[in-house]
Design a protein around this motif. Structure first.
Motif, PDB file in Angstrom:
ATOM      1  N   VAL A 140      92.446  50.965  83.341  1.00 10.66           N
ATOM      2  CA  VAL A 140      92.036  49.917  84.278  1.00 10.66           C
ATOM      3  C   VAL A 140      90.579  49.533  84.036  1.00 10.66           C
ATOM      4  O   VAL A 140      90.216  48.356  84.005  1.00 10.66           O
ATOM      5  N   TYR A 141      89.740  50.549  83.846  1.00  9.70           N
ATOM      6  CA  TYR A 141      88.321  50.298  83.595  1.00  9.70           C
ATOM      7  C   TYR A 141      88.135  49.505  82.300  1.00  9.70           C
ATOM      8  O   TYR A 141      87.341  48.561  82.235  1.00  9.70           O
ATOM      9  N   MET A 142      88.887  49.886  81.265  1.00  6.35           N
ATOM     10  CA  MET A 142      88.778  49.203  79.979  1.00  6.35           C
ATOM     11  C   MET A 142      89.166  47.732  80.095  1.00  6.35           C
ATOM     12  O   MET A 142      88.456  46.841  79.609  1.00  6.35           O
ATOM     13  N   LEU A 143      90.290  47.461  80.738  1.00  9.90           N
ATOM     14  CA  LEU A 143      90.784  46.085  80.830  1.00  9.90           C
ATOM     15  C   LEU A 143      89.913  45.224  81.736  1.00  9.90           C
ATOM     16  O   LEU A 143      89.630  44.064  81.424  1.00  9.90           O
ATOM     17  N   ARG A 144      89.493  45.796  82.873  1.00  7.64           N
ATOM     18  CA  ARG A 144      88.743  45.001  83.851  1.00  7.64           C
ATOM     19  C   ARG A 144      87.254  44.898  83.510  1.00  7.64           C
ATOM     20  O   ARG A 144      86.694  43.806  83.460  1.00  7.64           O
ATOM     21  N   GLU A 145      86.594  46.024  83.268  1.00  9.02           N
ATOM     22  CA  GLU A 145      85.144  46.009  83.109  1.00  9.02           C
ATOM     23  C   GLU A 145      84.690  45.792  81.667  1.00  9.02           C
ATOM     24  O   GLU A 145      83.709  45.114  81.428  1.00  9.02           O
ATOM     25  N   VAL A 146      85.376  46.400  80.720  1.00  6.15           N
ATOM     26  CA  VAL A 146      84.948  46.262  79.329  1.00  6.15           C
ATOM     27  C   VAL A 146      85.465  44.960  78.718  1.00  6.15           C
ATOM     28  O   VAL A 146      84.720  44.216  78.100  1.00  6.15           O
ATOM     29  N   GLU A 147      86.764  44.683  78.905  1.00 17.09           N
ATOM     30  CA  GLU A 147      87.339  43.467  78.336  1.00 17.09           C
ATOM     31  C   GLU A 147      87.108  42.255  79.224  1.00 17.09           C
ATOM     32  O   GLU A 147      87.076  41.121  78.761  1.00 17.09           O
ATOM     33  N   GLY A 148      86.943  42.461  80.534  1.00 17.39           N
ATOM     34  CA  GLY A 148      86.650  41.348  81.430  1.00 17.39           C
ATOM     35  C   GLY A 148      87.863  40.597  81.938  1.00 17.39           C
ATOM     36  O   GLY A 148      87.751  39.455  82.403  1.00 17.39           O
ATOM     37  N   MET A 149      89.042  41.214  81.894  1.00 18.41           N
ATOM     38  CA  MET A 149      90.241  40.565  82.427  1.00 18.41           C
ATOM     39  C   MET A 149      90.151  40.525  83.949  1.00 18.41           C
ATOM     40  O   MET A 149      89.547  41.409  84.568  1.00 18.41           O
ATOM     41  N   ASN A 150      90.751  39.511  84.577  1.00 21.39           N
ATOM     42  CA  ASN A 150      90.710  39.442  86.033  1.00 21.39           C
ATOM     43  C   ASN A 150      91.740  40.405  86.633  1.00 21.39           C
ATOM     44  O   ASN A 150      92.592  40.952  85.924  1.00 21.39           O
ATOM     45  N   LEU A 151      91.665  40.609  87.941  1.00 18.79           N
ATOM     46  CA  LEU A 151      92.529  41.582  88.608  1.00 18.79           C
ATOM     47  C   LEU A 151      94.006  41.266  88.425  1.00 18.79           C
ATOM     48  O   LEU A 151      94.832  42.162  88.222  1.00 18.79           O
ATOM     49  N   ARG A 152      94.331  39.977  88.483  1.00 18.84           N
ATOM     50  CA  ARG A 152      95.737  39.582  88.344  1.00 18.84           C
ATOM     51  C   ARG A 152      96.277  39.939  86.964  1.00 18.84           C
ATOM     52  O   ARG A 152      97.393  40.457  86.833  1.00 18.84           O
ATOM     53  N   GLU A 153      95.470  39.662  85.919  1.00 19.38           N
ATOM     54  CA  GLU A 153      95.896  39.973  84.555  1.00 19.38           C
ATOM     55  C   GLU A 153      96.106  41.478  84.373  1.00 19.38           C
ATOM     56  O   GLU A 153      97.090  41.910  83.775  1.00 19.38           O
ATOM     57  N   VAL A 154      95.166  42.267  84.889  1.00 18.87           N
ATOM     58  CA  VAL A 154      95.271  43.726  84.765  1.00 18.87           C
ATOM     59  C   VAL A 154      96.532  44.223  85.472  1.00 18.87           C
ATOM     60  O   VAL A 154      97.273  45.055  84.947  1.00 18.87           O
ATOM     61  N   ALA A 155      96.765  43.695  86.669  1.00 17.33           N
ATOM     62  CA  ALA A 155      97.945  44.093  87.439  1.00 17.33           C
ATOM     63  C   ALA A 155      99.230  43.755  86.680  1.00 17.33           C
ATOM     64  O   ALA A 155     100.171  44.550  86.641  1.00 17.33           O
ATOM     65  N   GLN A 156      99.259  42.572  86.053  1.00 17.50           N
ATOM     66  CA  GLN A 156     100.443  42.163  85.299  1.00 17.50           C
ATOM     67  C   GLN A 156     100.641  43.047  84.071  1.00 17.50           C
ATOM     68  O   GLN A 156     101.765  43.436  83.751  1.00 17.50           O
TER      69      GLN A 156
ATOM     70  N   LEU B 275      93.442  43.398  72.504  1.00 15.04           N
ATOM     71  CA  LEU B 275      94.508  44.379  72.281  1.00 15.04           C
ATOM     72  C   LEU B 275      93.926  45.745  71.955  1.00 15.04           C
ATOM     73  O   LEU B 275      94.425  46.773  72.429  1.00 15.04           O
ATOM     74  N   TYR B 276      92.870  45.769  71.147  1.00 14.50           N
ATOM     75  CA  TYR B 276      92.247  47.046  70.791  1.00 14.50           C
ATOM     76  C   TYR B 276      91.761  47.775  72.034  1.00 14.50           C
ATOM     77  O   TYR B 276      91.988  48.973  72.205  1.00 14.50           O
ATOM     78  N   ARG B 277      91.083  47.062  72.901  1.00 12.08           N
ATOM     79  CA  ARG B 277      90.551  47.708  74.100  1.00 12.08           C
ATOM     80  C   ARG B 277      91.669  48.177  75.025  1.00 12.08           C
ATOM     81  O   ARG B 277      91.532  49.179  75.720  1.00 12.08           O
ATOM     82  N   ALA B 278      92.787  47.448  75.021  1.00 15.18           N
ATOM     83  CA  ALA B 278      93.916  47.849  75.863  1.00 15.18           C
ATOM     84  C   ALA B 278      94.542  49.149  75.369  1.00 15.18           C
ATOM     85  O   ALA B 278      94.720  50.103  76.141  1.00 15.18           O
ATOM     86  N   VAL B 279      94.867  49.217  74.084  1.00 12.85           N
ATOM     87  CA  VAL B 279      95.509  50.432  73.572  1.00 12.85           C
ATOM     88  C   VAL B 279      94.513  51.577  73.479  1.00 12.85           C
ATOM     89  O   VAL B 279      94.882  52.751  73.605  1.00 12.85           O
ATOM     90  N   ARG B 280      93.237  51.228  73.293  1.00 11.70           N
ATOM     91  CA  ARG B 280      92.201  52.269  73.227  1.00 11.70           C
ATOM     92  C   ARG B 280      92.038  52.966  74.575  1.00 11.70           C
ATOM     93  O   ARG B 280      91.523  54.085  74.664  1.00 11.70           O
ATOM     94  N   GLY B 281      92.497  52.307  75.641  1.00 12.70           N
ATOM     95  CA  GLY B 281      92.470  52.941  76.956  1.00 12.70           C
ATOM     96  C   GLY B 281      93.437  54.106  77.053  1.00 12.70           C
ATOM     97  O   GLY B 281      93.304  54.957  77.929  1.00 12.70           O
ATOM     98  N   PHE B 282      94.414  54.159  76.153  1.00  9.82           N
ATOM     99  CA  PHE B 282      95.388  55.244  76.132  1.00  9.82           C
ATOM    100  C   PHE B 282      95.162  56.200  74.963  1.00  9.82           C
ATOM    101  O   PHE B 282      95.361  57.407  75.086  1.00  9.82           O
ATOM    102  N   LEU B 283      94.771  55.659  73.831  1.00 14.18           N
ATOM    103  CA  LEU B 283      94.619  56.459  72.619  1.00 14.18           C
ATOM    104  C   LEU B 283      93.140  56.653  72.314  1.00 14.18           C
ATOM    105  O   LEU B 283      92.425  55.684  72.067  1.00 14.18           O
ATOM    106  N   ARG B 284      92.693  57.887  72.302  1.00 13.06           N
ATOM    107  CA  ARG B 284      91.267  58.145  72.193  1.00 13.06           C
ATOM    108  C   ARG B 284      90.731  58.133  70.769  1.00 13.06           C
ATOM    109  O   ARG B 284      89.530  58.113  70.563  1.00 13.06           O
TER     110      ARG B 284
END
Length: 225
Positions: free
Chosen positions: A156-172, A43-52
């Motif tokens: 997108v970079y945070m969720l996919r590359e840093v957190e390691g979520m798959n493409l489907r999860e990021v898209a959802q 969750l931190y990495r997800a919201v951190r993608g928007f809030l610097r």
């Protein structure tokens, strides 16, 4: 008695998200802590993608957990609990951006990226104090470089590359197509340059644990109705 309590605690830790949610809804409110500790990092990495700012991200996380608790009965298991939680977190983060109207994007700093490139090439034989300091600086520079990405590429970079979520999860999570995720990810990599892409799988970036994790969990549990 202690053995029985220990067994119960172990059972809770091994329970699936769906089982934990069901038990919380049945009255075991204290188990909400288990879900928070499972997904604080994601969750931190997800919201951190928007809030610097880190403190803004923590505020958004707390609001997210409280909102998720209130809506827990709406979780229908059609998606992963983590995906459901991240989507709430993203909406909270976007709401904070709209409220403050102070978010500004900056250009990529090529000089800073070159500094990162030089540091990445410095291989050390052991983790001596100097090499530890270098690694810490590399991580800080990487985080600053990621912060320079435009929002739609950064998250997108945070969720996919840093957190390691798959493409489907990021898209959802972002409510976009998988092909759109791929396009944005490609653009993000290009902006970060080759030297930063070599570190894109570093799971130590944007860590959220230890005291920060404990503080957030304690604050949320105290605020639960």
């Amino acid at each position: 008695m202690e053995k029985v309590e220990h067994t119960a605690a172990s059972s809770s830790t091994q329970a699936t998200d769906a089982e934990v949610v069901a038990r919380i809804l049945a009255g075991e409110k204290e188990l909400y802590e288990l879900l928070m500790r499972r997904y604080n990092q994601k969750l931190y990495r997800a919201v951190r993608g928007f809030l610097r700012e880190g403190h803004d991200a923590e505020d958004a996380m707390q609001d997210t957990y409280l909102a998720a608790y209130e809506k827990l009965h709406q979780f229908r298991h059609e998606a992963l609990f983590s995906t459901w939680l991240v989507r709430i977190g993203i909406n909270v983060a976007l709401g904070k951006l709209r409220e403050r109207k102070r978010y500004a994007l900056g250009p990529l700093a090529d000089d800073r990226l070159r500094e990162v490139g030089k540091l990445l090439l410095q291989e050390t034989a052991s983790l001596n104090p100097e090499s530890i300091a270098i690694r810490k600086e590399v991580k800080q520079l990487l985080e600053k470089a990621i912060d320079c990405l435009p929002e739609k590429y950064r998250v997108v970079y945070m969720l996919r590359e840093v957190e390691g979520m798959n493409l489907r999860e990021v898209a959802q999570c972002l409510d976009i197509s998988e092909s759109n995720v791929k396009v944005r990810l490609h653009r993000a990599r290009a902006l970060l340059k080759e030297c930063l892409y070599k570190l894109s799988v570093n799971r130590e970036v944007y860590e959220f644990g230890f005291r920060r994790c404990d503080r957030l969990v304690e604050n949320v549990m105290k605020a639960l109705p």
